[in-house]
Design a protein around this motif. Structure first.
Motif, short mmCIF file in Angstrom:
data_model
loop_
_atom_site.label_atom_id
_atom_site.label_comp_id
_atom_site.label_asym_id
_atom_site.label_seq_id
_atom_site.Cartn_x
_atom_site.Cartn_y
_atom_site.Cartn_z
N PHE A 103 -7.37 3.40 2.16
CA PHE A 103 -6.37 2.99 1.18
C PHE A 103 -6.88 3.06 -0.25
CE2 PHE A 103 -5.09 -0.71 -1.44
CZ PHE A 103 -3.80 -0.31 -1.75
N ALA A 104 -8.06 2.50 -0.51
CA ALA A 104 -8.55 2.38 -1.89
C ALA A 104 -8.70 3.75 -2.55
CB ALA A 104 -9.88 1.64 -1.91
N LEU A 112 -0.37 7.08 -4.16
CA LEU A 112 0.57 6.13 -3.57
C LEU A 112 1.53 5.57 -4.60
CD1 LEU A 112 -2.05 4.09 -1.49
CD2 LEU A 112 -0.96 6.28 -0.91
N ALA A 113 2.80 5.52 -4.24
CA ALA A 113 3.80 4.92 -5.12
C ALA A 113 3.68 3.40 -5.09
CB ALA A 113 5.20 5.32 -4.66
N GLN A 137 1.68 -3.76 -5.03
CA GLN A 137 1.71 -3.33 -3.63
C GLN A 137 1.81 -1.81 -3.56
OE1 GLN A 137 1.76 -6.06 -1.32
NE2 GLN A 137 1.01 -4.47 0.05
N TYR A 138 0.90 -1.17 -2.80
CA TYR A 138 0.90 0.28 -2.70
C TYR A 138 1.05 0.80 -1.28
CZ TYR A 138 -0.43 0.53 -7.60
OH TYR A 138 -0.44 0.43 -8.98
N VAL A 304 4.21 5.34 0.57
CA VAL A 304 5.20 6.27 0.02
C VAL A 304 4.50 7.13 -1.02
CG1 VAL A 304 7.32 6.47 -1.35
CG2 VAL A 304 7.15 4.71 0.44
N SER A 305 4.74 8.42 -0.97
CA SER A 305 4.11 9.32 -1.92
C SER A 305 4.59 9.05 -3.34
CB SER A 305 4.43 10.77 -1.56
OG SER A 305 4.07 11.65 -2.61
N ALA A 306 3.66 9.01 -4.27
CA ALA A 306 4.01 8.83 -5.68
C ALA A 306 4.85 9.98 -6.20
CB ALA A 306 2.74 8.68 -6.52
#
Length: 417
Positions: A103-104, A112-113, A137-138, A304-306
């Motif tokens: 994640f990081a 990440l959106a 939140q990502y 969710v994709s940015a």
């Protein structure tokens, strides 16, 4: 709830640099089209839960007329490479699975959106917070598992000992392990892997942390770290088998426990099925700590994709996939990992599914968690170095102090500290 271990962000893999291309969406932008198609790439359903996932998707589409979800399922072994390739090419799906350990790095790269969660309270807060950065939140947790203390009730009964309880500390665990160990009979009191994954957790249980606050250097070479390492390595040959006796080899601890020759075992709740038919009574408890409790938390999430052109629809699906009643029921019925929801009433059926009797300990273990330290592209090397140095101390080739000093120097060279 308390998160007791730091997760730092360090080196960023060059292969994850965004190209600025649009995400792999086939529909128009939110609000600009009655019908929207979003894409979802996953590994969580691979290997037997593909139909269960499709049932959730069908329920989402029924409740959200005009949104279609196109699903791609990949084997876990191929997933990370495929995701990195898609990110670099700008073809990542609108919604995609992500492990906490990765994640990081993705968040630091802007992949990440940021999510505006409608009702954060529906999630277990300790698991939800694992996917936050700077208060935002990502990703959303789709499932979780924790490490607990398994114990053989028959061995405890034969020795006239009380079972492990929620207020046990290391000292109570060690006293029981010593009383239960009978090396001549091949019976051992305790087993805990000597590895990175156990060390960062017991470090948290002893009030220490693996990385400094900004994740740029290690912080474990301290009195707390030395005591935590000693807790692991000094079990070997006393209450736990040595390396020469097989400790550390694949499935050794599982086979020792199922044979009835191991009183206590530190491992994950994913082992419930493997122990279902053993010929003795067993149960679980939250792992003891020294200055505090801290349970290792492993989690899969959904991001969710940015660059998604349909972020509103994508987030709606991500929330449905991780918190809807349909999802909860399907996961519980299928035994398909545990959803990270906060409503224990919805999870009540899980608590009464037979051994272990104390399934409540699974949820109690979320009260204070130790998150895996993460640094970016040097992650695997960091983990390997830590495990190597701990095993050197376990084998008696180094003192614990020398092993931690060496690990500090080697890991800092990898992560730039």
């Amino acid at each position: 709830m308390r998160v007791t271990a730091k997760a730092g962000v360090g080196i960023v893999a060059a292969g994850l640099v965004l190209t600025g291309c649009a995400a792999g969406s086939t529909g128009g932008s939110d609000g600009g089209s009655e019908n929207v198609t979003i894409s979802y790439t996953n590994f969580i359903s691979n290997g037997g839960n593909e139909e269960n996932l499709q049932t959730i998707v069908d329920a989402f589409e029924e409740e959200n007329a005009g949104i279609t979800v196109e699903v791609t399922t990949l084997p876990y072994a191929d997933y990370a490479t495929a995701l990195q390739t898609d990110v670099a090419a700008g073809t990542v799906s609108d919604v995609f699975d992500i492990e906490y350990g990765g994640f990081a790095e993705y968040q630091a790269n802007g992949v990440l959106a940021e999510l505006d969660v409608e009702d954060p309270s529906v999630y277990r807060q300790s698991v939800l917070e694992a996917y936050q950065a700077d208060g935002a939140q990502y990703a959303l947790p789709s499932s979780f598992s924790t490490v607990v203390l398994f114990y053989n009730k028959d061995l405890f009964d034969a020795a006239g000992l009380d079972y492990p309880s929620a207020d046990w500390t290391w000292s109570e665990e060690l006293a029981a392990a010593e009383a239960l160990t009978d090396q001549d009979a091949g019976v051992w009191g305790d087993h805990q892997p000597v590895s990175f994954f156990e060390f960062y957790k017991v470090l948290a249980q002893n009030g220490g942390q693996f990385l400094n606050d900004d994740g740029t250097a290690v912080a474990f070479n301290t009195p707390e770290g030395i005591e935590a390492a000693e807790w692991l390595v000094e079990k070997s040959g006393t209450v736990m088998p040595t390396i020469e006796q097989g400790q550390g080899t694949p499935d050794f601890d599982t086979e020792l426990f199922t044979s009835g020759n191991l009183a206590m075992l530190h491992t994950g709740i994913w082992m419930f099925g493997a122990f279902a038919d053993v010929p003795f009574g067993w149960d679980i408890a939250v792992e003891p700590g020294n200055t505090q409790q801290a349970s290792a938390l492993f989690s899969n999430g959904v991001a969710v994709s940015a660059d998604s052109e349909n972020q509103e629809a994508a987030q709606a699906f991500a929330e449905f996939l991780t918190s809807s009643d349909v999802m909860v029921q399907i996961r519980l019925d299928a035994g398909w990992e545990l959803p990270a929801i906060s409503d224990e009433a919805e999870l009540e059926s899980y608590l009464t599914r037979g051994d272990p009797e104390n399934r409540q300990a699974v949820f109690d273990s979320l009260d204070e968690v130790a998150l895996q330290p993460v640094v970016g592209e040097g992650q695997q090397e960091m983990q390997d170095i830590m495990s190597e140095e701990l095993v050197e101390a376990q084998a008696g080739r180094k003192s614990v102090e020398d092993a931690l000093a060496s690990a500090e120097e080697r890991i800092n060279a990898v992560i730039g500290g």
